[in-house]
Scaffold this active site. Structure first.
Site, short mmCIF file in Angstrom:
data_model
loop_
_atom_site.label_atom_id
_atom_site.label_comp_id
_atom_site.label_asym_id
_atom_site.label_seq_id
_atom_site.Cartn_x
_atom_site.Cartn_y
_atom_site.Cartn_z
N SER A 117 1.87 -0.25 0.92
CA SER A 117 2.63 -0.75 -0.11
C SER A 117 1.71 -1.92 -0.95
O SER A 117 1.22 -2.78 -0.18
CB SER A 117 3.95 -1.27 0.15
OG SER A 117 4.55 -2.12 -0.77
N CYS A 120 5.00 -1.59 -8.71
CA CYS A 120 4.76 -0.53 -7.55
C CYS A 120 3.12 -0.59 -7.49
O CYS A 120 2.62 0.12 -8.10
CB CYS A 120 5.20 0.58 -7.73
SG CYS A 120 5.18 1.66 -6.31
#
Length: 345
Positions: A93, A255
Site C-alpha cells: 500500500s 491510493c
C-alpha cells in the site's frame, strides 16, 4: 490489569487515510519471507484472530488499516510490514508505506537525518524505497519508489446486472486492481457519491473475481483483485480516483498502489513516458504526485517502476488490549456502520 494481549499503536494518516502502525507488542509471525508471513496471516486461524482483534469492533473500526511492523528478512531493509484490513492481510500500500515511514522516523525507531532520510521498507510485494524530506524533527513528505507494476489485461469486458457491459483494466501495482472509468456507472468522484461508489465497487469486485483469476507470476501469495478503483481525468490533467475497499468504504487518499496500477495502464497505452509526473486527487481532494521512474520486466512481462509522493501525519498514540473474559474477543461488524457486506465478516 488482567489483559491477555497488548499492542501499542501509533496513529498516523496519509492524506486523510488512516494507517495505524503497531510499534510494540506485535507477536511473532511465522514465515521465512514476508510473503510467507502474509500467507500465514490470511490462512491460519491465529492470523485471522490477530486481524480481527485489531481491525473489527469493539477495538477496531471500518476506516483505516493497521500496519504490523516486523523484523526485516532482506539485508537491505530497515523494517518490514504487512497491512491488516477487515477482509484480510494485504501485501502492499502506498498510503500505508508513507504512514509507516513517518512512524519509523518521528518515533525514533529509525534515526531521522535532515534534510533527507532514506528508509527501505520490505513488503510481501518486494522492497519499497522511501525518501523522506525531514525538517525540525518531522517528516514533511515521503517519496516512494514502488515495486514493479504491470498490466495483466486491458479492456476486459464484464457483464453487470445494473450497468450492462463494463470495460475495465486489470493491473498490478503491489496488489491487483480492477480499474474502471467512473462515467460507465453514471457517477462522478466526489464525497456525496461515496456510498454509491462503494456499493458499485463491491459488486464489480465480486463479479471480476468470480469470472477472472489473477495471480502474481512470481509471488503466489498475491492473487485475486483486491480493490476496484474508479478513475477520471479532470480538466487540468489531474487523475481523480476512488478506491473502494471491502466491506464497504472509500480510500480517503488518492491510493498509491492503485495509481501505480493505473500508471502501468497509461504506459501500456502510450499516454505516459519515463520521466513524466502528474497529480492524482482523492475523493476528499487530497493529492499524491505520481511519477514514472523507469521501465522494467516481471517474469518477461513489460513493467514500470512508479513513484508516489505524499504526506503522513501522526495524531495519537494508544495501547489496545484484550481482556481474557471479554465475550467479544473475536470482534464483530454491523451493517449499520460497515455496510451490507458486513454480514460476510
Amino acid at each position: 490489569m488482567r489483559w491477555k494481549r497488548t499492542i501499542q499503536l501509533l496513529d498516523v494518516h496519509c492524506e486523510g487515510e488512516i494507517g495505524k502502525v503497531a510499534i510494540g507488542g506485535v507477536p511473532k509471525i511465522p514465515g521465512e519471507t514476508v510473503a510467507a508471513q502474509l500467507h500465514w496471516l490470511n490462512t491460519d486461524p491465529k492470523g485471522n484472530e490477530l486481524r480481527r482483534f485489531l481491525c473489527l469492533e469493539p477495538r477496531g473500526a471500518p476506516i483505516g488499516s493497521v500496519n504490523l511492523l516486523l523484523p526485516p528478512k532482506h539485508p537491505d531493509a530497515d523494517a518490514a510490514f504487512i497491512i491488516l484490513q477487515p477482509d484480510q492481510a494485504h501485501a502492499s500500500s502506498g498510503s500505508n508505506s508513507i504512514c509507516v515511514t513517518t512512524a519509523l522516523l518521528e518515533s525514533g525507531i529509525v534515526e531521522m537525518q535532515e534534510p533527507e532520510t532514506v528508509v527501505t521498507l520490505e513488503t510481501a510485494a518486494g522492497l519499497v524505497r522511501a525518501t523522506a524530506t525531514c525538517r525540525d524533527g518531522r517528516c514533511e513528505k515521503v517519496k516512494l519508489t514502488m515495486v514493479p507494476s504491470f498490466v495483466h489485461q486491458l479492456d476486459v469486458k464484464v457483464q453487470t446486472p445494473s450497468w450492462g457491459e463494463i470495460t475495465l483494466d486489470l493491473c498490478y501495482g503491489g496488489i491487483f486492481y480492477g480499474l474502471v472509468d467512473v462515467g460507465q456507472i453514471g457517477l462522478t468522484i466526489e464525497k456525496g457519491n461515496a456510498a454509491a461508489l462503494v456499493q458499485a465497487g463491491m459488486v464489480l469486485k465480486d463479479l471480476i473475481n468470480r469470472q477472472i483469476e489473477v495471480m502474481h507470476p512470481e509471488i503466489p501469495a498475491i492473487s485475486g483483485v483486491a480493490y476496484v478503483m474508479f478513475r477520471d481525468t479532470e480538466a487540468d490533467g489531474t487523475v481523480r480516483t476512488c478506491t473502494t475497499m471491502w466491506p464497504g468504504r472509500a480510500d480517503r487518499s488518492p491510493c498509491g498502489t492503485g495509481n501505480s496500477a493505473n500508471l502501468a495502464a497509461l504506459h501500456a497505452r502510450g499516454k505516459v513516458r519515463v520521466g513524466d509526473v502528474f497529480k492524482s486527487r482523492s475523493i476528499i481532494g487530497s493529492q499524491f504526485e505520481v511519477g514514472l521512474a523507469s521501465e522494467t520486466e516481471v517474469a518477461g512481462k513489460p513493467a514500470i517502476i512508479p513513484t508516489i509522493t505524499g504526506r503522513g501525519f501522526t495524531f495519537g498514540l494508544h495501547q489496545i488490549a484484550l481482556d481474557p473474559f471479554d465475550p467479544l474477543s473475536d470482534g464483530f461488524a454491523m451493517t449499520d456502520v460497515w455496510g451490507p457486506s458486513a454480514g460476510e465478516i
